[in-house]
Design an enzyme around this catalytic site. Sequence first.
Site, mmCIF file in Angstrom:
data_model
loop_
_atom_site.group_PDB
_atom_site.id
_atom_site.type_symbol
_atom_site.label_atom_id
_atom_site.label_comp_id
_atom_site.label_asym_id
_atom_site.label_seq_id
_atom_site.Cartn_x
_atom_site.Cartn_y
_atom_site.Cartn_z
ATOM 1 N N HIS A 45 -7.115 -7.926 0.209
ATOM 2 C CA HIS A 45 -7.350 -6.682 0.844
ATOM 3 C C HIS A 45 -7.840 -6.957 2.209
ATOM 4 O O HIS A 45 -9.317 -6.835 2.001
ATOM 5 C CB HIS A 45 -7.601 -5.636 0.074
ATOM 6 C CG HIS A 45 -7.119 -4.240 0.651
ATOM 7 N ND1 HIS A 45 -5.944 -3.558 0.484
ATOM 8 C CD2 HIS A 45 -8.094 -3.384 1.510
ATOM 9 C CE1 HIS A 45 -5.925 -2.368 1.120
ATOM 10 N NE2 HIS A 45 -7.164 -2.190 1.818
ATOM 11 N N GLU A 63 -4.123 2.127 -3.109
ATOM 12 C CA GLU A 63 -5.605 2.692 -2.551
ATOM 13 C C GLU A 63 -5.260 3.717 -1.495
ATOM 14 O O GLU A 63 -6.357 4.463 -1.335
ATOM 15 C CB GLU A 63 -6.403 1.595 -1.868
ATOM 16 C CG GLU A 63 -5.999 1.064 -0.739
ATOM 17 C CD GLU A 63 -7.064 0.819 0.304
ATOM 18 O OE1 GLU A 63 -8.070 0.943 -0.002
ATOM 19 O OE2 GLU A 63 -6.449 0.721 1.681
ATOM 20 N N ASN A 64 -4.285 3.924 -0.951
ATOM 21 C CA ASN A 64 -3.861 4.963 -0.117
ATOM 22 C C ASN A 64 -2.864 6.141 -0.697
ATOM 23 O O ASN A 64 -2.441 7.039 0.138
ATOM 24 C CB ASN A 64 -3.229 4.559 1.138
ATOM 25 C CG ASN A 64 -4.197 3.528 1.934
ATOM 26 O OD1 ASN A 64 -3.694 2.219 2.205
ATOM 27 N ND2 ASN A 64 -5.307 3.855 2.371
ATOM 28 N N HIS A 76 -3.653 -4.039 3.254
ATOM 29 C CA HIS A 76 -4.362 -3.378 3.996
ATOM 30 C C HIS A 76 -3.807 -3.134 5.519
ATOM 31 O O HIS A 76 -3.986 -1.726 5.969
ATOM 32 C CB HIS A 76 -5.857 -3.925 4.221
ATOM 33 C CG HIS A 76 -6.962 -3.358 5.171
ATOM 34 N ND1 HIS A 76 -7.283 -1.957 4.869
ATOM 35 C CD2 HIS A 76 -7.143 -3.539 6.516
ATOM 36 C CE1 HIS A 76 -7.935 -1.619 5.604
ATOM 37 N NE2 HIS A 76 -8.138 -2.510 6.878
ATOM 38 N N HIS A 116 -0.645 -2.479 6.615
ATOM 39 C CA HIS A 116 0.390 -1.685 6.536
ATOM 40 C C HIS A 116 1.522 -2.210 7.104
ATOM 41 O O HIS A 116 2.451 -1.595 7.358
ATOM 42 C CB HIS A 116 0.176 -0.334 6.863
ATOM 43 C CG HIS A 116 -0.913 0.304 5.825
ATOM 44 N ND1 HIS A 116 -1.011 1.685 5.772
ATOM 45 C CD2 HIS A 116 -1.696 -0.113 4.924
ATOM 46 C CE1 HIS A 116 -1.765 2.139 4.810
ATOM 47 N NE2 HIS A 116 -2.222 0.974 4.316
ATOM 48 N N ASN A 163 -10.486 -1.164 0.254
ATOM 49 C CA ASN A 163 -11.816 -0.531 0.791
ATOM 50 C C ASN A 163 -11.587 0.970 0.394
ATOM 51 O O ASN A 163 -12.965 1.492 0.670
ATOM 52 C CB ASN A 163 -11.790 -0.933 2.148
ATOM 53 C CG ASN A 163 -10.782 -0.191 3.075
ATOM 54 O OD1 ASN A 163 -9.605 -0.741 2.765
ATOM 55 N ND2 ASN A 163 -10.939 0.496 4.053
ATOM 56 N N HIS A 164 -10.781 1.683 0.348
ATOM 57 C CA HIS A 164 -10.630 3.027 -0.149
ATOM 58 C C HIS A 164 -10.638 3.361 -1.560
ATOM 59 O O HIS A 164 -10.460 4.500 -1.670
ATOM 60 C CB HIS A 164 -9.681 3.665 0.541
ATOM 61 C CG HIS A 164 -9.557 3.743 2.010
ATOM 62 N ND1 HIS A 164 -10.718 3.894 3.042
ATOM 63 C CD2 HIS A 164 -8.437 3.549 3.107
ATOM 64 C CE1 HIS A 164 -10.421 3.816 4.217
ATOM 65 N NE2 HIS A 164 -9.125 3.489 4.403
ATOM 66 N N ASP A 183 0.688 -1.034 -0.028
ATOM 67 C CA ASP A 183 -0.090 -0.026 0.159
ATOM 68 C C ASP A 183 0.875 1.295 0.141
ATOM 69 O O ASP A 183 1.669 1.553 1.061
ATOM 70 C CB ASP A 183 -0.673 0.133 1.105
ATOM 71 C CG ASP A 183 -1.610 -1.345 1.493
ATOM 72 O OD1 ASP A 183 -1.139 -2.363 1.289
ATOM 73 O OD2 ASP A 183 -2.781 -1.130 1.744
#
Length: 266
Positions: free
Chosen positions: A150, A39-40, A175, A177, A67-68, A8
């Site tokens: 994820h 995604e982040n 997810h 991290h 999820n983001h 991520d």
Amino acid sequence: MRILFVGDVVGQLGLTLVQKYMPALKHQLKPQVTIINGENIADGKGITERLYKALLLAGADVVTLGNHAFRKRETVDFIGGTSKLIRPANFPPQVPGAGYTMINVNGVKLAVVNLQGRVFLDNIDDPFQKIDILLTKIKTETDLCFVDFHGEATSEKLAFAHYVDGRVAAVIGTHTHVQTNDARILAKGTAYLSDVGMVGSYNGILGVKPEPVLHSFLTNLPSRFEPIESGPGQLGACYIDLDATSGKAKKIQLIRIDPDHPLMEM
């Protein structure tokens, strides 16, 4: 087939670290496919078209989400126009974008699948049932399948890996991290890692400033988390070597770069 998977990417510092280390990693490992979870990357939550293209320019062949995925409104508008950006396949069917893509490497196809867990996350479609549906399509084209799972819970990730052991080449978690130390090849040939880690600040909490996180824990009040965009960084990744004939994994190797683990010849 040699795959480099990068965890991520958090904020602008994460992108800067990818740009910094990708040339050396590609020189050393010579991956044929590079996959990055993005995604982040946009202020800690979501992705924009500009940042997606920046990851491609930095060396990504596929960018996965989580999820983001749709925290930035513009993602809804552009995700359907690219085959290199995928969101979790078990999102509801009306959600734009695709949950997997195919990469052609010298005539050999690799399916890259993105799935999201349900434990401690949104109660979306069942990833176990979804992979069964996807594999009926994927197996008509290739036996090589890489899954970015994820998820929050290690138990769910490992259970999923055992469920698909021998049917996919790799299940790598994202997810949380935090890179885990359980890289292995399961009994039937699937490479597994609970979490590949993240790319971003080394001194923050999961890539964000510690103060708002501590405030939230100490008061139980909501806080706005902000990525740290300067200072020491870290990069979590893994390298996987797949047998293109059998569709099984031959090797999985952790990659960790930070001030305590500088980049060295691998």
